[in-house]
Design an enzyme around this catalytic site. Structure first.
Site, PDB file in Angstrom:
ATOM      1  N   ALA A 296       7.068  -4.229   7.816  1.00 19.45           N
ATOM      2  CA  ALA A 296       6.368  -4.942   6.577  1.00 19.45           C
ATOM      3  C   ALA A 296       5.076  -5.481   7.040  1.00 19.45           C
ATOM      4  O   ALA A 296       3.848  -5.074   6.483  1.00 19.45           O
ATOM      5  CB  ALA A 296       7.097  -6.129   5.932  1.00 19.45           C
ATOM      6  N   TYR A 297       4.758  -6.213   8.352  1.00 15.21           N
ATOM      7  CA  TYR A 297       3.640  -6.543   8.674  1.00 15.21           C
ATOM      8  C   TYR A 297       2.575  -5.313   9.170  1.00 15.21           C
ATOM      9  O   TYR A 297       1.547  -5.305   8.970  1.00 15.21           O
ATOM     10  CB  TYR A 297       4.075  -7.371   9.903  1.00 15.21           C
ATOM     11  CG  TYR A 297       2.698  -7.944  10.860  1.00 15.21           C
ATOM     12  CD1 TYR A 297       1.756  -8.902  10.082  1.00 15.21           C
ATOM     13  CD2 TYR A 297       2.428  -7.610  12.147  1.00 15.21           C
ATOM     14  CE1 TYR A 297       0.633  -9.280  10.800  1.00 15.21           C
ATOM     15  CE2 TYR A 297       1.053  -7.793  12.702  1.00 15.21           C
ATOM     16  CZ  TYR A 297       0.224  -8.911  12.092  1.00 15.21           C
ATOM     17  OH  TYR A 297      -0.718  -9.275  12.764  1.00 15.21           O
ATOM     18  N   ALA A 298       3.516  -4.493   9.947  1.00 14.08           N
ATOM     19  CA  ALA A 298       2.444  -3.323  10.543  1.00 14.08           C
ATOM     20  C   ALA A 298       1.991  -2.499   9.009  1.00 14.08           C
ATOM     21  O   ALA A 298       1.164  -1.938   9.436  1.00 14.08           O
ATOM     22  CB  ALA A 298       3.548  -2.166  11.193  1.00 14.08           C
TER      23      ALA A 298
ATOM     24  N   THR B 140       1.088  -3.681   6.167  1.00 15.51           N
ATOM     25  CA  THR B 140      -0.011  -4.310   5.872  1.00 15.51           C
ATOM     26  C   THR B 140      -1.116  -4.079   6.643  1.00 15.51           C
ATOM     27  O   THR B 140      -2.389  -3.741   6.250  1.00 15.51           O
ATOM     28  CB  THR B 140      -0.016  -5.756   5.782  1.00 15.51           C
ATOM     29  OG1 THR B 140       0.292  -6.217   6.968  1.00 15.51           O
ATOM     30  CG2 THR B 140       1.321  -6.252   5.015  1.00 15.51           C
ATOM     31  N   LYS B 141      -0.868  -4.000   7.931  1.00 18.19           N
ATOM     32  CA  LYS B 141      -2.182  -3.752   8.947  1.00 18.19           C
ATOM     33  C   LYS B 141      -2.506  -2.228   8.952  1.00 18.19           C
ATOM     34  O   LYS B 141      -3.715  -1.853   9.263  1.00 18.19           O
ATOM     35  CB  LYS B 141      -1.830  -4.128  10.245  1.00 18.19           C
ATOM     36  CG  LYS B 141      -1.502  -5.616  10.337  1.00 18.19           C
ATOM     37  CD  LYS B 141      -3.003  -6.225  10.144  1.00 18.19           C
ATOM     38  CE  LYS B 141      -2.915  -7.941  10.302  1.00 18.19           C
ATOM     39  NZ  LYS B 141      -4.230  -8.484   9.767  1.00 18.19           N
TER      40      LYS B 141
END
Length: 250
Positions: free
Chosen positions: A157-159, A161-162
């Site tokens: 999920a974090y990756a 967004t990036k």
């Protein structure tokens, strides 16, 4: 909002998330390069005040301004305040972001939405304002992560967004043709900030550090140096790129 002195500087920078570990190092580095800096924060006014004070003690100029990075009204006020105080804006650095980790199958959608709002919408809102207001010779530096290339479990999920941040950054660089404004992203690797170290055992930290050929974690100053390069005269021929500042980890 706090201020140092009333003198205008030749170049002016906004650093979102400027009270954080990397953000504060970026703010100090840009101030050391002679820029007046608007230190943005959304949480701790005290930490932001300490960053402003440290810049002032070193002979620099800074103000602190609060606001929700994903709120267009609050960010417009940040840009307005900076322009009114210093006469214009030359550099915008988006260090503001949050990281919430879980396997994709277990990630709470509320957590994903929170992260998307700050990391994606926040970057979009600030990038849009920067595109409209940066003076010729200006630079926008967004923040991605080296995790986009590492495919580590729990980081989906974090990756994601990036990955969105990288896409908008690279496209915006092309959209600003003829403006003499560069648009790039910095993608840090593991960096020794309080947020990164929190909850990790010394053994885990050592294993993460050993993954890099340099056999150490990055420091906030390492990342700030990369940003200062892109924001300064030496980085004018670098545009529409993602700079991986990670010691060779990926």
């Amino acid at each position: 909002m706090s201020t140092t002195n009333e003198e205008s500087a030749a170049r002016v920078a906004i650093v979102t998330g400027g009270s954080g570990g990397i953000g504060s190092a970026v703010a100090r580095a840009l101030a050391a390069d002679g820029m007046a800096v608007a230190v943005h924060y959304s949480g701790s006014a005290e930490r932001a005040e300490k960053v402003v004070a440290s810049i002032q003690e070193a002979g620099g100029t800074a103000i602190s301004v609060s606001g929700d990075v994903a709120d267009e009204t609050a960010m417009t006020a940040l840009f307005d305040t900076t322009e009114e105080r210093f006469g214009g804006i030359d550099v915008v650095v988006n260090t503001a972001g949050i990281m919430l980790l879980a396997p994709l199958a277990e990630m709470e959608l509320d957590a994903f939405d929170r992260m998307h709002r700050v990391n994606v919408r926040g970057t979009f809102v600030v990038s849009q304002l920067a595109a409209r207001r940066l003076r010729p010779g200006g630079a926008l530096v967004n923040f991605s992560t080296s995790v986009t290339r590492l495919q580590q479990p729990t980081y989906a999920a974090y990756a994601a967004t990036k990955g969105a941040v990288e896409a908008m950054t690279l496209i915006l660089a092309r959209e600003l043709r003829g403006r003499d404004v560069t648009v790039n992203a910095v993608a840090p690797g593991p960096t020794a900030t309080p947020l990164f170290l929190d909850g990790k055992s010394p053994e885990l930290v050592d294993r993460i550090a050993a993954a890099s050929p340099t056999e150490r974690l990055g420091t906030p100053d390492d990342i700030a140096s990369a940003v200062a390069f892109l924001a300064g005269p030496g980085g004018r021929w670098v545009n529409g790129q993602v700079l991986y500042a990670n010691g060779g980890v990926a």
